[in-house]
Design an enzyme around this catalytic site. Structure first.
Site, mmCIF file in Angstrom:
data_model
loop_
_atom_site.group_PDB
_atom_site.id
_atom_site.type_symbol
_atom_site.label_atom_id
_atom_site.label_comp_id
_atom_site.label_asym_id
_atom_site.label_seq_id
_atom_site.Cartn_x
_atom_site.Cartn_y
_atom_site.Cartn_z
ATOM 1 N N HIS A 80 12.611 15.802 18.024
ATOM 2 C CA HIS A 80 11.752 16.838 18.614
ATOM 3 C C HIS A 80 11.681 18.053 17.695
ATOM 4 O O HIS A 80 12.284 19.095 17.957
ATOM 5 C CB HIS A 80 12.265 17.224 20.003
ATOM 6 C CG HIS A 80 12.041 16.171 21.034
ATOM 7 N ND1 HIS A 80 13.049 15.367 21.515
ATOM 8 C CD2 HIS A 80 10.909 15.768 21.671
ATOM 9 C CE1 HIS A 80 12.564 14.522 22.407
ATOM 10 N NE2 HIS A 80 11.274 14.745 22.526
ATOM 11 N N ASP A 87 6.025 20.467 22.581
ATOM 12 C CA ASP A 87 7.489 20.416 22.611
ATOM 13 C C ASP A 87 8.107 21.669 21.995
ATOM 14 O O ASP A 87 9.220 21.631 21.468
ATOM 15 C CB ASP A 87 7.998 19.182 21.854
ATOM 16 C CG ASP A 87 8.063 17.938 22.724
ATOM 17 O OD1 ASP A 87 8.227 18.082 23.946
ATOM 18 O OD2 ASP A 87 7.939 16.820 22.184
#
Length: 438
Positions: free
Chosen positions: A164, A205
């Protein structure tokens, strides 16, 4: 210090849409009987950077932005006909620009592009897409503000996360562009839809801590309390994105309308815990054949589904890319499991390296999450891109099964030839393409 942390935890409720700046450190501190994450964070409101202490993150932003201004051609006077030259540094302009000419190819290698742009794939790719769609001119976006906004986004992704991080965000943005180019969407989406779709992909994200929602809840993380244990990460990504928009003032000259809520609705759709809800609604629309993309609500729903597909499309990429992403996400999972074990917390099954493997995790993910979603997407948009994605998904799933079961060399070689054949077919033409094609 403890009182200061408590006061800061409640400030978001008082300030409303503000950006919570956080850095996670795993400390030996405890709250009651549970270890928790020590959080060193600042809350930044829409004010000049000089109004508060200068954080390490702001220093990185400043250096990154300054580096681009100094190394690019921005200060040397560039003809308006070539705005992309504002953004690409001289040392990699040629190769990076060549890759961007094929940004609609499903085989686009974001890892290579990230290397060619010296770790700035998200900034350069997103700027290119804004420019390609004419959004800079249409919305009269200030080039310096846009540049600064994109740099802030990239810097607010945590580079220490194996998965991420900003490269994942760039990959999702590239995939989102492929879906936006599909005929049904390209013919009906408005400029506002395109703007919000790309913004949501780039920020979906933002400031991800590298652990999942259950981990934040069971460690009494302040974000879990802030968002009442509901879509904790997605709410944080959304609010962080809104905070950066305010701080950069990128869209301050445009009517507010419901821009923030629509952006939030797109990002919140990526909550994997609500996967079945969105999938059931999508399937219902397709069964009834009642989707009408001249309807704003229906277009927004399709943007949500497109972003969901883009977010988990790694198993639908060519094997080389699929494998790299699988290794990265599993590394992040296992890191969380190691922390849980270290602090005597119940280890999340998916994150337990002692009882799991990359192959098993990927086979389950493909079978129960990815495949059902992409089968429905192919019903909605039955194009060669959809067929290619499902083809890769099938072969990659087979590849992981073979790796797990350790087949003989002949079968492995045959499967690799199949994957190579699909990749060559995809590379031969730029994706996506309007017709179903063979």
């Amino acid at each position: 210090d403890g009182c200061l942390v408590v006061r800061q935890c409640f400030l978001p409720f008082l300030l409303g849409d503000v950006r919570v700046r956080s850095q996670l450190g795993f400390e030996q501190e405890r709250r009651g009987s549970h270890p928790y994450l020590y959080v060193d964070f600042r809350i930044l409101h829409s004010r000049p950077e000089s109004a508060g202490p200068v954080s390490a993150r702001n220093v990185r932003r400043l250096l990154s932005f300054q580096r681009y201004l100094n190394s690019s051609q921005f200060l040397r006077g560039i003809p308006a006909s070539d705005p992309l030259s504002y953004i690409l540094d001289d040392d990699y302009t040629g190769q990076a620009k060549l890759m961007l000419e094929k940004v609609g190819n499903w085989n686009f290698d974001i890892f290579l592009f990230d290397r060619l742009t010296n770790g700035n794939s998200l900034v350069n790719l997103t700027f290119h897409l804004f420019n390609s769609y004419g959004l800079i001119e249409l919305f009269q976006l200030d080039m310096v503000k846009l540049r600064r906004f994109l740099v802030m986004i990239q810097e607010d992704y945590r580079s220490q996360n194996p998965y991420h991080n900003a490269v994942h965000a760039a990959d999702v943005t590239q995939a989102m562009y492929c879906y936006l180019q599909e005929p049904k969407l390209a013919q009906t989406l408005t400029s506002c839809d395109l703007l919000l779709g790309l913004l949501a992909a780039a920020t979906h994200d933002l400031d991800h801590p590298g652990v999942n929602q259950p981990f934040l809840i069971k460690t009494d993380h302040y974000l879990a309390a802030l968002y009442k244990n509901s879509s904790v990460l997605e709410n944080h990504h959304w609010k962080s994105a809104v905070g950066l928009l305010r701080e950069s003032a990128l869209l301050s000259h445009l009517p507010t309308e419901d821009r923030s809520e629509r952006l939030g609705s797109l990002i919140l759709a990526t909550d994997i815990s609500r996967q079945n809800d969105y999938l059931s609604e999508f399937r219902s629309h397709l069964d009834k054949e009642d989707l009408c993309l001249t309807n704003g609500g229906h277009r927004h729903f399709i943007l949500q589904m497109a972003l969901k597909c883009a977010d988990i499309c790694n198993p639908c990429r060519p094997w080389k890319l699929c494998q790299q992403w699988s290794e990265k996400v599993t590394e992040e999972f296992f890191h969380q499991g190691d922390i849980e074990r270290k602090h005597n917390l119940e280890v999340t099954p998916l994150c337990d390296r002692q009882s799991n493997s990359i192959a098993n995790i990927q086979i389950g993910f493909m079978s129960y999450v990815v495949e059902p979603l992409f089968l429905e997407w192919s019903r909605f948009s039955d194009t060669r891109l959809s067929q290619t994605m499902l083809g890769h998904l099938s072969l990659n799933k087979q590849g992981w099964k073979e790796g797990r079961d350790k087949p003989d060399a002949t079968n492995s070689r045959a499967s690799e030839e199949q994957r190579t054949s699909v990749a060559k077919d995809s590379n031969s033409r730029v994706l996506p393409q309007g017709s179903k094609g063979s």
